[in-house]
Write an enzyme that holds these catalytic residues in place. Structure first.
Site, PDB file in Angstrom:
ATOM      1  N   LEU A   1      -7.175  -2.534  -8.784  1.00 38.21           N
ATOM      2  CA  LEU A   1      -7.020  -1.201  -7.735  1.00 38.21           C
ATOM      3  C   LEU A   1      -5.155  -1.107  -8.340  1.00 38.21           C
ATOM      4  O   LEU A   1      -4.097  -2.163  -8.007  1.00 38.21           O
ATOM      5  CB  LEU A   1      -6.953  -1.984  -6.866  1.00 38.21           C
ATOM      6  CG  LEU A   1      -6.582  -0.873  -5.740  1.00 38.21           C
ATOM      7  CD1 LEU A   1      -7.613  -0.286  -6.216  1.00 38.21           C
ATOM      8  CD2 LEU A   1      -7.698  -1.436  -4.091  1.00 38.21           C
ATOM      9  N   ASP A   2      -5.106  -0.081  -8.323  1.00 37.98           N
ATOM     10  CA  ASP A   2      -3.465   0.114  -8.569  1.00 37.98           C
ATOM     11  C   ASP A   2      -2.757  -0.022  -7.671  1.00 37.98           C
ATOM     12  O   ASP A   2      -3.248  -0.374  -6.331  1.00 37.98           O
ATOM     13  CB  ASP A   2      -3.404   1.827  -8.656  1.00 37.98           C
ATOM     14  CG  ASP A   2      -4.038   2.287  -9.911  1.00 37.98           C
ATOM     15  OD1 ASP A   2      -4.880   2.046 -10.517  1.00 37.98           O
ATOM     16  OD2 ASP A   2      -4.013   3.669 -10.113  1.00 37.98           O
ATOM     17  N   TYR A   3      -1.036  -0.401  -8.435  1.00 36.92           N
ATOM     18  CA  TYR A   3      -0.101  -1.046  -7.177  1.00 36.92           C
ATOM     19  C   TYR A   3      -0.105   0.121  -5.891  1.00 36.92           C
ATOM     20  O   TYR A   3      -0.097  -0.241  -5.537  1.00 36.92           O
ATOM     21  CB  TYR A   3       1.063  -0.993  -8.282  1.00 36.92           C
ATOM     22  CG  TYR A   3       2.754  -0.871  -7.245  1.00 36.92           C
ATOM     23  CD1 TYR A   3       2.590  -2.867  -7.244  1.00 36.92           C
ATOM     24  CD2 TYR A   3       3.367  -0.471  -6.722  1.00 36.92           C
ATOM     25  CE1 TYR A   3       3.628  -2.848  -6.682  1.00 36.92           C
ATOM     26  CE2 TYR A   3       4.236  -0.986  -6.531  1.00 36.92           C
ATOM     27  CZ  TYR A   3       4.943  -2.252  -6.261  1.00 36.92           C
ATOM     28  OH  TYR A   3       5.893  -2.053  -5.655  1.00 36.92           O
TER      29      TYR A   3
END
Length: 202
Positions: free
Chosen positions: A41-43
């Site tokens: 899951l992206d930053y």
């Protein structure tokens, strides 16, 4: 039996346990040994992240053959019209090819946790919440899809992966589930070491 951890990843936390740049990682939130994320899951995205110490379970969750549906609450800039929503649902052509059909709908402003820092409010621009479900996991896919139809994503919260949902977890909270699945693994699906988890005090 296998153990799965459902974690509500806060904004600007890496989905890894170390970072040489000093950014926040999962280690600041989870003190359970020998687990690792099943997917990413992206930053700058929030919401449901699955973790396990079982390699076969991680494979079943992440492998494209299983096509786990992933659902997101997406705040986009502007007001997408019906044509934009239909384009997202049919599939749009990104640099890495045509996306699979998706489920897309406008929704009322959901009850979500406050984000720090908050999304910048602009008095002259109306933003819109969408619910988008996809069955593939390309890099930053939802953000690229909404940008493609002219409505950049301002906030993205993943609420479900397959049968697992975020539920009432607040950012930084987690819960544990026991998964019943075959214990034998196919070649190339080595299991990670198992250890007894320790619950972090909330």
């Amino acid at each position: 039996m296998s153990t799965l951890y459902l974690f509500h990843k806060p904004f600007q936390v890496l989905t890894q346990f170390t970072d040489h740049q000093g950014r926040d990682t999962l280690a600041q939130w989870l003190s359970i040994p020998d687990i690792y994320p099943a997917g990413r899951l992206d930053y700058d995205s929030e919401g449901l992240l699955l973790l396990t110490d079982d390699g076969m379970l991680a494979h079943r969750i992440t492998h494209p053959d299983h096509k786990q549906s992933k659902t997101y609450l997406v705040l986009v800039e502007g007001q997408p019209d019906d044509n934009a929503l239909k384009a997202l649902a049919r599939g749009v052509t990104l640099k890495d090819g045509l996306t699979r059909p998706a489920r897309v709908r406008r929704i009322d402003t959901p009850v979500v946790s406050r984000r720090e820092p908050p999304v910048r409010h602009r008095a002259n621009i109306v933003d819109t919440w969408l619910e988008i479900s996809i069955t593939e996991g390309r890099n930053r896919q939802v953000r690229r899809m909404t940008a493609h139809v002219g409505h950049p994503t301002l906030r993205l919260i993943r609420t479900a992966i397959g049968q697992w949902t975020l539920g009432t977890l607040s950012p930084g909270e987690w819960r544990r589930e026991t998964i019943h699945m075959p214990r034998t693994s196919r070649p190339g699906q080595a299991r990670a070491p198992r250890s007894r988890p320790r619950r972090k005090e909330q």
